[in-house]
Write a protein that holds these residues in place. Structure first.
Motif, PDB file in Angstrom:
ATOM      1  N   UNK A 173      35.446  40.400  35.041  1.00 27.37           N
ATOM      2  CA  UNK A 173      35.021  39.119  35.614  1.00 27.37           C
ATOM      3  C   UNK A 173      34.206  39.378  36.878  1.00 27.37           C
ATOM      4  N   UNK A 174      33.014  38.804  36.902  1.00 30.07           N
ATOM      5  CA  UNK A 174      32.030  39.041  37.959  1.00 30.07           C
ATOM      6  C   UNK A 174      31.738  37.711  38.645  1.00 30.07           C
ATOM      7  N   UNK A 175      31.697  37.714  39.990  1.00 32.69           N
ATOM      8  CA  UNK A 175      31.410  36.466  40.708  1.00 32.69           C
ATOM      9  C   UNK A 175      30.257  36.656  41.681  1.00 32.69           C
TER      10      UNK A 175
ATOM     11  N   UNK B 127      27.101  41.914  42.811  1.00 33.57           N
ATOM     12  CA  UNK B 127      28.083  40.821  42.789  1.00 33.57           C
ATOM     13  C   UNK B 127      28.881  40.767  44.088  1.00 33.57           C
ATOM     14  N   UNK B 128      29.419  39.579  44.370  1.00 34.89           N
ATOM     15  CA  UNK B 128      30.347  39.448  45.494  1.00 34.89           C
ATOM     16  C   UNK B 128      31.733  39.954  45.133  1.00 34.89           C
ATOM     17  N   UNK B 129      32.060  39.942  43.839  1.00 34.85           N
ATOM     18  CA  UNK B 129      33.390  40.375  43.413  1.00 34.85           C
ATOM     19  C   UNK B 129      33.349  40.783  41.951  1.00 34.85           C
ATOM     20  N   UNK B 130      34.056  41.864  41.621  1.00 31.80           N
ATOM     21  CA  UNK B 130      34.248  42.284  40.230  1.00 31.80           C
ATOM     22  C   UNK B 130      35.737  42.576  40.047  1.00 31.80           C
ATOM     23  N   UNK B 131      36.366  41.913  39.078  1.00 35.15           N
ATOM     24  CA  UNK B 131      37.814  42.046  38.872  1.00 35.15           C
ATOM     25  C   UNK B 131      38.087  42.346  37.403  1.00 35.15           C
ATOM     26  N   UNK B 132      39.002  43.282  37.148  1.00 41.21           N
ATOM     27  CA  UNK B 132      39.437  43.634  35.799  1.00 41.21           C
ATOM     28  C   UNK B 132      40.706  42.864  35.439  1.00 41.21           C
TER      29      UNK B 132
END
Length: 246
Positions: A122-124, A103-108
């Motif tokens: 959340x994965x982008x 992923x380009x970004x993973x946010x909790x």
């Protein structure tokens, strides 16, 4: 894609076992590792897997991070997890991600709740109108908390790009608390009910993979052999073509 509440590797075969097998929620066992091995074989054919109730490494899992274990066993090169609730080293519930592409970004995110311990991972992939955002969530048992959590997820999943929301919602996709989610995002309820709970005699559709309007769904189905108290739900998705830069 696959969404699975794995109950920390513990298989439940009847409501009575929630009582008689309650020790499984605090103590390790060889059967849990065997169940994880079966699960790893089942998920190995998917591109992205969202986990709920994966143990992050505590007494009940033999201090094994179950998301990491499944990633290695099933051959996923990328994984992430979000510990949400720790109980004095005895249990550590987490959302988990297994994926083929980085992923380009993973946010909790912590989900709103009177009792802390629920979250969204959340994965982008990509940026702008062609991006794909995937949220993995486990909603609460109470209607009031689920209503607030659905509204929170609706705020997270606005904006450009394609969206997928998967997880254990603890409610049907057409429940009143889901309405704000549909109002504020392009997510839509599924066309069919995939019964997922309880595993031994499924009667309720409470595990979902929701997609936004431009994402196609070739098929949805449940995995019958998952060792948990839920069936895993799967979907084969088709993303729209990437817009031409010209």
């Amino acid at each position: 894609m696959l969404s699975a509440n794995i109950q920390a590797g513990h298989a439940t075969n009847s409501y009575r076992e929630y009582v008689t097998g309650s020790w499984n929620h605090v103590l390790p066992s060889r059967r849990k590792r065997d169940n994880l091995d079966v699960l790893a074989d089942q998920v190995s054919g998917f591109d992205l897997v969202g986990l709920q109730e994966a143990d992050a490494g505590s007494l009940r899992s033999g201090f094994v991070n179950q998301t990491h274990y499944l990633a290695e066993r099933a051959g996923f090169p990328y994984w992430s997890h979000q510990p949400n609730r720790r109980l004095a080293g005895v249990a550590a519930s987490a959302n988990g991600l297994l994926c083929r592409d980085q992923p380009d970004e993973v946010v909790d995110y912590a989900l709103p709740s009177r009792i802390p311990g629920r979250g969204a991972l959340v994965v982008r992939y990509g940026h702008g109108a062609d991006s794909l955002t995937i949220a993995i969530a486990h909603l609460s048992l109470s209607l009031r908390a689920r209503t607030a959590q659905a509204a929170f997820l609706g705020e997270l999943l606005t904006g450009p790009g394609h969206k997928v929301l998967m997880g254990d919602f603890n409610c049907e996709s057409d429940s009143p608390e889901m309405l704000s989610l549909y109002r504020h995002t392009q997510l839509r309820p599924p066309d069919e009910r995939i019964l997922s709970f309880p595993r031994w005699q499924p009667r309720r559709a409470i595990d979902h993979i929701l997609v936004s309007g431009e994402v196609g769904v070739e098929r949805r189905w449940a995995l019958a052999d998952l060792s948990s108290d839920h069936l895993a739900v799967a979907a084969e998705l088709v993303l729209p073509p990437v817009a031409s830069a010209g």
